[in-house]
Design a protein around this motif. Structure first.
Motif, PDB file in Angstrom:
ATOM      1  N   LEU A 183       9.380   2.833 -23.369  1.00 20.31           N
ATOM      2  CA  LEU A 183       9.018   2.260 -22.077  1.00 20.31           C
ATOM      3  C   LEU A 183      10.121   2.504 -21.060  1.00 20.31           C
ATOM      4  O   LEU A 183       9.883   2.878 -19.909  1.00 20.31           O
ATOM      5  N   VAL A 184      11.349   2.330 -21.523  1.00 18.73           N
ATOM      6  CA  VAL A 184      12.520   2.499 -20.677  1.00 18.73           C
ATOM      7  C   VAL A 184      12.567   3.892 -20.067  1.00 18.73           C
ATOM      8  O   VAL A 184      12.928   4.082 -18.921  1.00 18.73           O
ATOM      9  N   ARG A 185      12.137   4.854 -20.840  1.00 18.46           N
ATOM     10  CA  ARG A 185      12.152   6.238 -20.368  1.00 18.46           C
ATOM     11  C   ARG A 185      11.372   6.376 -19.066  1.00 18.46           C
ATOM     12  O   ARG A 185      11.690   7.191 -18.211  1.00 18.46           O
ATOM     13  N   ARG A 230      18.645   4.960 -15.355  1.00 21.84           N
ATOM     14  CA  ARG A 230      19.725   5.088 -16.337  1.00 21.84           C
ATOM     15  C   ARG A 230      19.535   4.056 -17.431  1.00 21.84           C
ATOM     16  O   ARG A 230      18.909   3.021 -17.231  1.00 21.84           O
ATOM     17  N   VAL A 231      20.110   4.329 -18.598  1.00 22.04           N
ATOM     18  CA  VAL A 231      19.996   3.446 -19.754  1.00 22.04           C
ATOM     19  C   VAL A 231      21.382   3.187 -20.331  1.00 22.04           C
ATOM     20  O   VAL A 231      22.211   4.095 -20.386  1.00 22.04           O
ATOM     21  N   ALA A 232      21.626   1.937 -20.731  1.00 21.94           N
ATOM     22  CA  ALA A 232      22.804   1.630 -21.537  1.00 21.94           C
ATOM     23  C   ALA A 232      22.309   0.975 -22.821  1.00 21.94           C
ATOM     24  O   ALA A 232      21.527   0.030 -22.773  1.00 21.94           O
ATOM     25  N   ARG A 235      28.437  -4.283 -27.583  1.00 18.68           N
ATOM     26  CA  ARG A 235      29.131  -3.176 -26.936  1.00 18.68           C
ATOM     27  C   ARG A 235      28.127  -2.110 -26.519  1.00 18.68           C
ATOM     28  O   ARG A 235      27.087  -1.927 -27.163  1.00 18.68           O
ATOM     29  N   ILE A 236      28.463  -1.374 -25.463  1.00 18.16           N
ATOM     30  CA  ILE A 236      27.608  -0.258 -25.064  1.00 18.16           C
ATOM     31  C   ILE A 236      27.969   0.948 -25.915  1.00 18.16           C
ATOM     32  O   ILE A 236      29.116   1.400 -25.906  1.00 18.16           O
ATOM     33  N   VAL A 237      27.008   1.411 -26.715  1.00 14.19           N
ATOM     34  CA  VAL A 237      27.300   2.535 -27.600  1.00 14.19           C
ATOM     35  C   VAL A 237      26.878   3.877 -27.006  1.00 14.19           C
ATOM     36  O   VAL A 237      27.341   4.925 -27.434  1.00 14.19           O
ATOM     37  N   GLU A 238      25.961   3.820 -26.037  1.00 12.77           N
ATOM     38  CA  GLU A 238      25.540   5.068 -25.401  1.00 12.77           C
ATOM     39  C   GLU A 238      24.962   4.739 -24.033  1.00 12.77           C
ATOM     40  O   GLU A 238      24.291   3.733 -23.860  1.00 12.77           O
ATOM     41  N   SER A 239      25.243   5.574 -23.057  1.00  8.19           N
ATOM     42  CA  SER A 239      24.621   5.366 -21.747  1.00  8.19           C
ATOM     43  C   SER A 239      24.458   6.700 -21.054  1.00  8.19           C
ATOM     44  O   SER A 239      25.130   7.676 -21.386  1.00  8.19           O
ATOM     45  N   GLY A 240      23.542   6.728 -20.105  1.00  9.80           N
ATOM     46  CA  GLY A 240      23.303   7.971 -19.386  1.00  9.80           C
ATOM     47  C   GLY A 240      21.954   7.941 -18.704  1.00  9.80           C
ATOM     48  O   GLY A 240      21.267   6.923 -18.728  1.00  9.80           O
ATOM     49  N   GLN A 242      17.586  11.670 -20.544  1.00  9.41           N
ATOM     50  CA  GLN A 242      18.547  12.312 -21.448  1.00  9.41           C
ATOM     51  C   GLN A 242      18.766  11.466 -22.701  1.00  9.41           C
ATOM     52  O   GLN A 242      18.723  11.960 -23.822  1.00  9.41           O
ATOM     53  N   VAL A 243      18.974  10.148 -22.476  1.00  8.69           N
ATOM     54  CA  VAL A 243      19.234   9.265 -23.622  1.00  8.69           C
ATOM     55  C   VAL A 243      18.008   9.179 -24.522  1.00  8.69           C
ATOM     56  O   VAL A 243      18.113   9.199 -25.751  1.00  8.69           O
ATOM     57  N   CYS A 244      16.812   9.098 -23.913  1.00 12.08           N
ATOM     58  CA  CYS A 244      15.604   8.920 -24.723  1.00 12.08           C
ATOM     59  C   CYS A 244      15.150  10.219 -25.388  1.00 12.08           C
ATOM     60  O   CYS A 244      14.598  10.201 -26.487  1.00 12.08           O
TER      61      CYS A 244
END
Lengths: 335, 279
Positions: free
Chosen positions: B214-216, B221-223, B229-234, B238-240
């Motif tokens: 859904l976030v996609r 942007r996604v964190a 902790r934030i393990v990945e963001s962008g 790209q993230v999805c």
């Protein structure tokens, strides 16, 4: 219909008798064979949970069931509690959404499972506990012998749901009815629980009726699917037929509104309106008010299930006239 | 370059110990992110990952233990009530439970009018028209105004909650799992509403969600949060589409994908079939 069906439900009708008579479920039919998973898909008020409970004879007082529910050849509609008591926990078992509603807070998980064993098998305390620990181990609870001595509140949500599945399957039932067993859980935990149900039925030939609002879950885990809306049959059949080629506009709309994985638009295809709940269906097709393909005829006459092909049934007046890709019906709709 | 609308630096949220048996919990462990005007940032994670604690801290519903939260250039963590009350007009929440967010005895009209009244902006002459305008904005029929929450569907209730948030004319919406309690057939409509409101009003959104698919669609942007902790963001796509962290991959693969419909064949084993042509 297939003769080897373990559970065969025909023309099921559930009527609430108080405060006045209202049909909550009307003319629903399905069957489940050993080792098979049937997903009953619907939104709130579709009547899917009471359908599941009716199969198990677990409806609250004030509801009347008619039609036919045959389990391994035996008619259960109108059967006494004594008949059910021989089946409950032994041949058919229930997994609810809320694990805490079936686990006692004041007994250890192991004791509760052992009691479930002793209630249907004449075995000693020690043997029962051993079987309980084996069941906990089978559902992937690490260090089962030690965890059996813990209380439900010491378990995480996912562990508790595993324990409930262990309890439901400890006596190797032929049929497990699971009512939204993973809805309250995180997605990674949900995936593991559903994989666990798959493993159990593949290993033990257990049949599963899975009640879910999530079409994607049905797509990945079930063999067959029954889509319900406002207490009525919408569409049913083998999952790959129904979900690849939905013929009822409601099923198509549900599929179309799942977030696609590779689309460019920020807007999702959306269904207008809100679900009609069971007990207050309008005249005619219950989905007509939200259906892009509905005609005047649809709002006046209720559709009957019709076979589209090879066990794929749909309840839609316009079955034969709909476009090949029924999801296209919702393509331009974003509200 | 202009400063971001919301700037969170080294945010720490800790829940104190309860008795001797429950140790303190570090729910959010030094996370930093920004949200620009007109932008949607999604915070994704499972329960216990710290996403709702982050939302509560941003909304100043829970004082963070450390770090800074700047909104429109103002540091929020050092402001006390009643100063916060006026600042809060700028950032409004929408919660998960559509019925729980509304009083069962308050009509839709009064629920939407309440923020205006509380903020001393209620004018009997123009107020009702403003309420009607807010209902229009969330695509609710004006006749809904006289109803009580139990007479509405979950999707309608959630729209009332959104109209109520918009009454304060915020610049940022903090959306805590705003569609996960809704029926599937209504989720897409509410999600589209957020996108539409952003396009029309230029709202910034902090979208808290556990569903990466859904976030996609909704986020720029996604964190990804894991254990505070934030393990990945962008960028969201790209993230999805190409996650680099194992946890993100696990989150993504745990969402059942009807595109890869697996079908049991006659021999009782499963194989991935070709892509669903309709999905």
């Amino acid at each position: 219909m297939s003769t080897e069906a373990l559970l065969e439900v025909r023309g099921l009708r559930i009527t609430a008798t108080r405060p006045h008579e209202v049909d909550l479920v009307r003319d629903v039919s399905f069957e489940v064979a050993a080792g098979e998973m049937l997903a009953v898909v619907g939104e709130s008020g579709a009547g899917k949970s009471i359908t599941a409970r009716a199969v198990l004879g677990l409806l609250p007082a004030g509801m009347r069931v008619s039609g036919s529910v045959r389990f391994d050849g035996e008619e259960l509609v109108g059967a006494s509690d004594a008949v059910y008591r021989k089946l409950w926990g032994h041949r058919m078992a229930f997994v609810p959404q809320d694990a805490l509603s079936v686990l006692s807070p004041v007994h250890t998980v192991g004791d509760q499972l052992a009691l479930a064993v002793r209630s249907v098998r004449g075995v000693g305390r020690k043997a029962a506990l051993e079987r309980a620990v084996a069941a906990l181990d089978r559902v992937g609870i690490p260090d089962a012998a030690r965890r059996a001595r813990a209380y439900p509140h010491e378990f995480s949500g996912g562990m508790r749901q595993r324990a409930v599945i262990a309890m439901a399957t400890v006596n190797d039932p032929d049929l497990v009815v699971a009512d939204e067993p993973t809805t309250a859980l995180d997605p990674t935990v949900q995936a593991r629980i559903l994989d666990l149900l798959d493993t159990l039925r593949e290993r033990a030939g257990m049949a599963v009726v899975l009640v879910t609002h999530d079409l994607a879950v049905a797509a990945v885990h079930a063999d067959r699917v029954l889509v319900m809306y406002a207490g009525r049959h919408v569409e049913s059949g083998p999952v790959h037929r129904v979900l690849r080629n939905p013929r009822a506009p409601y099923t198509a709309g549900l599929l179309a509104s799942l977030p696609p994985r590779h689309a460019e638009s920020r807007y999702l295809p959306a269904m207008p309106g809100a679900p009609v709940t069971t007990g207050s269906p309008p005249a005619g097709c219950a989905f007509a008010l939200r259906c892009p393909a509905a005609t005047d005829h649809c709002t006046r006459h209720e559709p009957e299930p019709a076979e589209w092909q090879d066990g794929h049934w749909a309840s839609c007046h316009r079955l034969a006239e709909l476009p090949r890709r029924t999801t296209d019906l919702f393509a331009g709709s974003t509200a | 370059m202009t400063a971001p609308l919301l700037e969170v630096r080294d945010l720490v949220v800790r829940y104190p110990a309860r008795g001797r048996r429950t140790p303190p919990v570090l729910a959010v462990d030094r996370i930093s992110f920004t949200v620009d005007a007109g932008e949607t940032l999604a915070l994704v994670g499972e329960s216990g990952s710290g996403k709702s604690s982050t939302a509560a801290a941003v909304l100043m519903l829970r004082k963070p233990e450390g770090g800074s939260v700047r909104f429109g250039g103002r540091e929020l963590t050092t402001v006390e009530e009643p100063g916060l009350r006026t600042l809060r007009r700028g950032f409004q929440p929408v919660f998960q439970d559509p019925y729980g967010a509304l009083s069962p005895r308050t009509t839709v009209f009064d629920a939407v009018a309440e923020p205006l009244r509380v903020q001393g902006r209620w004018d009997p002459a123009t107020g009702p028209a403003r309420v009607a305008e807010l209902l229009d904005l969330v695509h609710l029929d004006r006749s809904v105004a006289r109803r009580l929450p139990h007479e509405l569907s979950g999707g309608q209730c959630q729209r009332v909650g959104i109209a109520r948030a918009l009454a304060s004319e915020p610049r940022l919406l903090v959306l805590d799992e705003p569609v996960s309690a809704l029926d599937p057939s209504m989720r897409a409509g509410v999600v589209n509403l957020f996108t539409e409101l952003q396009d029309e009003l230029g709202l910034a959104q902090l979208f808290i969600c556990h569903d990466l698919t859904l976030v996609r669609h909704v986020a720029h942007r996604v964190a990804v949060l894991h254990r505070g902790r934030i393990v990945e963001s962008g960028p969201a796509r790209q993230v999805c589409d190409a996650p680099t962290h194992d946890y993100t991959r696990e989150l993504l693969s745990s969402v059942p994908d009807p595109d890869r419909l697996t079908v049991k064949d006659g021999h009782g084993w499963r194989h991935a079939s070709s892509r669903c042509e309709l999905a």
